[in-house]
Design a protein around this motif. Structure first.
Motif, short mmCIF file in Angstrom:
data_model
loop_
_atom_site.label_atom_id
_atom_site.label_comp_id
_atom_site.label_asym_id
_atom_site.label_seq_id
_atom_site.Cartn_x
_atom_site.Cartn_y
_atom_site.Cartn_z
N UNK A 136 0.86 -1.18 0.00
CA UNK A 136 0.00 0.00 0.00
C UNK A 136 0.89 1.23 0.00
N UNK A 137 0.69 2.11 -0.98
CA UNK A 137 1.42 3.38 -1.01
C UNK A 137 0.43 4.53 -0.85
N UNK A 138 0.88 5.54 -0.14
CA UNK A 138 0.10 6.78 -0.02
C UNK A 138 0.99 7.92 -0.47
N UNK A 139 0.63 8.51 -1.59
CA UNK A 139 1.41 9.62 -2.14
C UNK A 139 0.77 10.93 -1.69
N UNK A 140 1.59 11.82 -1.13
CA UNK A 140 1.05 13.08 -0.60
C UNK A 140 1.63 14.28 -1.35
N UNK A 141 0.74 15.18 -1.70
CA UNK A 141 1.12 16.50 -2.23
C UNK A 141 0.75 17.51 -1.16
N UNK A 142 1.75 18.18 -0.60
CA UNK A 142 1.53 19.13 0.50
C UNK A 142 0.71 20.32 0.03
N UNK A 143 -0.29 20.66 0.83
CA UNK A 143 -1.21 21.74 0.43
C UNK A 143 -0.95 23.07 1.10
N UNK A 144 0.11 23.15 1.91
CA UNK A 144 0.45 24.43 2.52
C UNK A 144 0.08 24.56 3.98
N UNK A 145 -0.72 23.62 4.50
CA UNK A 145 -1.13 23.67 5.91
C UNK A 145 -0.55 22.47 6.65
N UNK A 146 0.21 22.73 7.72
CA UNK A 146 0.78 21.65 8.52
C UNK A 146 -0.34 20.93 9.27
N UNK A 147 -0.27 19.60 9.29
CA UNK A 147 -1.31 18.81 9.94
C UNK A 147 -0.96 18.42 11.37
N UNK A 148 0.33 18.54 11.73
CA UNK A 148 0.75 18.08 13.06
C UNK A 148 0.85 16.57 13.08
N UNK A 149 1.53 16.04 14.10
CA UNK A 149 1.74 14.60 14.14
C UNK A 149 0.44 13.81 14.22
N UNK A 150 -0.48 14.23 15.09
CA UNK A 150 -1.77 13.55 15.20
C UNK A 150 -2.56 13.61 13.92
N UNK A 151 -2.51 14.75 13.26
CA UNK A 151 -3.23 14.92 12.00
C UNK A 151 -2.67 14.04 10.89
N UNK A 152 -1.34 13.90 10.89
CA UNK A 152 -0.70 13.04 9.88
C UNK A 152 -1.07 11.57 10.09
N UNK A 153 -1.00 11.13 11.34
CA UNK A 153 -1.36 9.73 11.65
C UNK A 153 -2.79 9.46 11.18
N UNK A 154 -3.69 10.38 11.49
CA UNK A 154 -5.10 10.20 11.09
C UNK A 154 -5.24 10.21 9.57
N UNK A 155 -4.55 11.12 8.90
CA UNK A 155 -4.66 11.24 7.43
C UNK A 155 -4.16 9.99 6.73
N UNK A 156 -3.01 9.48 7.17
CA UNK A 156 -2.46 8.28 6.53
C UNK A 156 -3.29 7.03 6.86
N UNK A 157 -3.77 6.97 8.10
CA UNK A 157 -4.63 5.83 8.48
C UNK A 157 -5.92 5.83 7.66
N UNK A 158 -6.54 7.01 7.55
CA UNK A 158 -7.80 7.11 6.80
C UNK A 158 -7.59 6.79 5.32
N UNK A 159 -6.47 7.24 4.77
CA UNK A 159 -6.17 6.95 3.37
C UNK A 159 -6.06 5.44 3.15
#
Length: 202
Positions: A92-115
């Motif tokens: 499983x790969x998740x490719x990210x294009x940064x949109x300019x807003x930092x998500x923070x560590x908790x936000x990143x964990x949630x984003x990658x998990x949800x993806x």
């Protein structure tokens, strides 16, 4: 234990960052490494190409990478989702294009998990089973009977060569080996035996 039937993809946009998740069937670590290389070459404009994989009949081989995201915020959450799915031979790969807003560590964990969860929910799986390749030849007058028997035990990937006799090759579940051998031996009155080659889990 399940294995992925075919490629699947899903996309999420979180705080203007784009997360593109993809799943691929893989059988070896070499395949996973090669695939990751292809993904990175394909998405040169991406900020990160995070990955995780699980391989082996008992899901005993695992790997992951945060690919530049803060440690533990990307690869580990994706791998944890994979492990929770009880599947193997998958990357499983998740490719990210940064949109300019930092998500923070908790936000990143949630984003990658949800993806990871989203793409796995869209993907199709089938049960991992042990199969065996069979190979034998029969006379033309036995051919139709043999075909019917092979259908009854769900033989797959059947190849036939019509020559002096009919050569038949294909795959069956390993649990059907004895019944196929018995059927062919009895049908041919001991003149024909079946050659079997283990092809492993698939």
């Amino acid at each position: 234990m399940d294995v992925l039937s075919e490629y699947a993809k899903a996309e999420l946009v979180i705080k203007k960052s784009r997360f593109f998740a993809e799943v691929f069937p893989v059988a070896t670590q070499e395949q996973a490494r090669s695939l990751l290389k292809e993904q990175k070459a394909k998405y040169l404009d991406a900020t990160h190409v995070v990955h995780a994989f699980v391989i082996g009949s008992k899901a005993e081989v695992m790997g992951m990478s945060d690919d530049g995201e803060p440690s533990g915020t990307a690869g580990r959450p994706v791998l944890d989702v994979l492990k929770g799915k009880n599947c193997t031979n998958i990357m499983l790969t998740v490719t990210r294009w940064f949109g300019g807003t930092l998500l923070g560590t908790g936000g990143l964990v949630k984003a990658y998990s949800e993806s990871a969860k989203t793409v796995l929910n869209l993907a199709f799986f089938h049960e991992l089973v042990e199969k065996t390749v069979f190979d034998f030849s029969v006379s033309y007058d036995q051919y139709e009977l043999v075909k019917r028997f092979l259908m009854s035990i769900d033989a797959s990937e059947i190849r036939e060569e019509f020559d002096v006799a009919v050569k038949i090759q294909g795959k069956i579940l390993s649990c059907h080996k004895q019944s196929l051998q018995k059927y062919i031996t009895e049908l041919s009155k001991g003149q024909t035996s079946v050659a079997f080659t283990e092809c492993g889990m698939c």
